[in-house]
Design an enzyme around this catalytic site. Structure first.
Site, PDB file in Angstrom:
ATOM      1  N   ARG A   1       3.825  36.281  22.173  1.00 26.82           N
ATOM      2  CA  ARG A   1       2.581  35.685  21.657  1.00 26.82           C
ATOM      3  C   ARG A   1       2.078  34.592  22.596  1.00 26.82           C
ATOM      4  NH1 ARG A   1       2.991  32.827  16.945  1.00 26.82           N
ATOM      5  NH2 ARG A   1       0.845  33.141  16.332  1.00 26.82           N
TER       6      ARG A   1
ATOM      7  N   LYS B   1      16.541  32.707  17.413  1.00 29.81           N
ATOM      8  CA  LYS B   1      15.605  33.830  17.501  1.00 29.81           C
ATOM      9  C   LYS B   1      16.299  35.105  17.981  1.00 29.81           C
ATOM     10  CE  LYS B   1      11.118  35.181  19.378  1.00 29.81           C
ATOM     11  NZ  LYS B   1       9.878  34.715  19.994  1.00 29.81           N
TER      12      LYS B   1
ATOM     13  N   ARG C   1       7.636  24.917  13.257  1.00 37.93           N
ATOM     14  CA  ARG C   1       9.027  24.557  13.496  1.00 37.93           C
ATOM     15  C   ARG C   1       9.501  23.593  12.413  1.00 37.93           C
ATOM     16  NH1 ARG C   1       5.909  21.712  17.098  1.00 37.93           N
ATOM     17  NH2 ARG C   1       6.243  19.463  17.218  1.00 37.93           N
TER      18      ARG C   1
END
Length: 328
Positions: free
Chosen positions: A127, A192, A326
Site C-alpha cells: 500500500r 505482520k 498503530r
C-alpha cells in the site's frame, strides 16, 4: 522479458530448487547455453532475491531447497476448480500488474476467481506505493480477479473480507490465532504476516474489475529484510516450512467461498467475524490521515467496513484510503 529468457530462468530455478550443487557446465548443457550465459541468468536471479552460492569446483547451490509452485498441484486440491484459471509464472514485475494488464487487454477473457501466482516478483508493491519484499521460495505472492457489476460502491469492506479469507485458509494449515489490522494486514503473534493490496479498473457507474493482491511470508531469512516493522512467517510458527501449494490452495478456496456472498450482500454479514479477530479491539490507537492525526479507542467496524473510533466527541467513522493505524 523475452519468452526465451523467461523459459531459461524458469528451467534454472527448477534445477536449483532441490538445494543440491549443480555445476555451471551441467546447467549449460541442460538449458543449451554457454556457461557464461548461464552465469548471467543466475546473476539476474540473484539480483531478484534468489540466495545462490557459487563454490569453485562444485557449482551453484541455493541456501535452502524449496518446492516450486505448480498450477496443477494447486488445482488438484481445489474442490471446485471448474474453469477458473490458476496461472503460475516464474518471474513477473508484480502479479497485480500482470492481472491489470489482462483486464485492459481483454476483460471478457477473465472469470471471477482467476488467479496468477509468481515465484519471483521484481517490482512487488504494497500500500501507499511501498515495495513488497519477498524472498524467492520463501513467500507466497498472488493476485485474484473478481468483478463487481454494481460498481465501485459495492466493494466497500473488500480488503477486510479478503483478510478474513486469508485467516480462514491459514486455519486449514494449522494456524488458528491470526489477527487482522484494519484495513488490510494479517498479523501473527503481534507481527505482520501478510499484506493485501486491492486495485480496481473500470469507469464510475460500470462494472468494477477488481484485482486482489496478497503477499504472505512463508519463511523469511533472519535479518535480511528490513521492512520497517516486525514481521512473522509461517515456518517460524509451525516449526517447519509448509508447502506453498497447499497454502495457496486453501486461501484461494476460502476466497472462492466467501466472495460470492460478499458480492451479493456486502460486508455486513462478515462484520462481527472481523471484529472477533481485530488486533486493536478496544485499544487506544492513532490514525494518520495525511497531515491529520486522530487518537481514540478502536471500537471495531460497521457494515461498510469503516473503522469506528471513539474520541471525546463520540464515535467517528473512517473509511479506507491513506490511513495508517498503530497501537498507542
Amino acid at each position: 522479458m523475452k519468452q526465451a529468457s523467461k523459459a531459461i530462468r524458469q528451467h534454472i530455478l527448477a534445477l536449483l530448487s532441490d538445494g543440491q550443487f549443480h555445476s555451471g557446465e551441467a546447467i549449460a548443457q541442460e538449458v543449451g547455453l554457454s556457461r557464461t550465459a548461464v552465469a548471467g541468468h543466475i546473476s539476474q536471479l540473484s539480483d531478484w532475491g534468489l540466495d545462490v552460492f557459487k563454490v569453485k569446483g562444485k557449482g551453484y547451490r541455493l541456501e535452502r531447497p524449496f518446492t516450486l509452485l505448480k498450477a496443477d498441484t494447486i488445482k488438484k486440491q481445489l474442490r471446485d476448480a471448474g474453469m477458473a484459471l490458476i496461472d503460475v509464472e516464474s518471474v513477473l514485475p508484480s502479479t497485480n500488474t500482470a492481472l491489470k494488464k489482462r483486464i485492459s487487454n481483454s476483460p471478457h477473457n477473465l472469470a471471477d476467481g482467476d488467479a496468477v501466482l509468481a515465484e519471483v516478483q521484481t517490482a512487488g508493491r504494497g500500500r501507499h506505493g511501498r515495495s513488497w519484499l519477498a524472498p524467492v521460495g520463501g513467500s507466497l505472492t498472488f493476485s485474484m480477479y473478481w468483478s463487481f457489476p454494481d460498481g465501485y460502491q459495492s466493494m466497500a469492506g473488500l480488503s477486510l473480507l479478503v483478510g478474513l479469507a486469508v485467516c480462514e485458509g491459514l486455519r486449514k494449515v494449522g494456524i488458528d490465532d491470526t489477527q487482522l489490522k484494519w484495513p488490510n494486514d494479517v498479523y501473527l503473534q503481534g507481527r505482520k504476516l501478510a499484506g493485501i493490496l486491492i486495485e480496481v479498473e473500470g469507469q464510475i457507474g460500470a462494472t468494477a474489475h477488481c484485482v486482489i493482491g496478497i503477499g504472505l511470508n512463508v519463511t523469511m531469512p533472519d535479518g535480511q529484510y528490513d521492512v520497517g516493522q516486525p514481521y512473522s512467517d509461517l515456518a517460524g510458527y509451525l516449526g517447519h516450512v509448509p508447502d506453498r501449494n497447499d497454502v495457496a490452495a486453501h486461501i484461494i478456496e476460502a476466497l472462492w467461498s466467501m466472495l460470492p456472498k460478499f458480492a451479493q450482500q456486502g460486508f455486513g454479514p462478515f462484520a462481527a467475524h472481523w471484529q472477533a479477530t481485530d488486533l486493536f479491539a478496544d485499544k487506544r490507537i492513532v490514525l494518520q490521515m495525511g497531515e491529520k492525526r486522530f487518537v481514540g479507542i478502536d471500537r471495531g467496524v460497521d457494515a461498510s467496513g469503516a473503522l469506528l473510533v471513539e474520541t471525546e466527541d463520540g464515535i467517528s467513522r473512517f473509511h479506507g484510503g491513506e490511513v495508517s493505524l498503530r497501537g498507542h
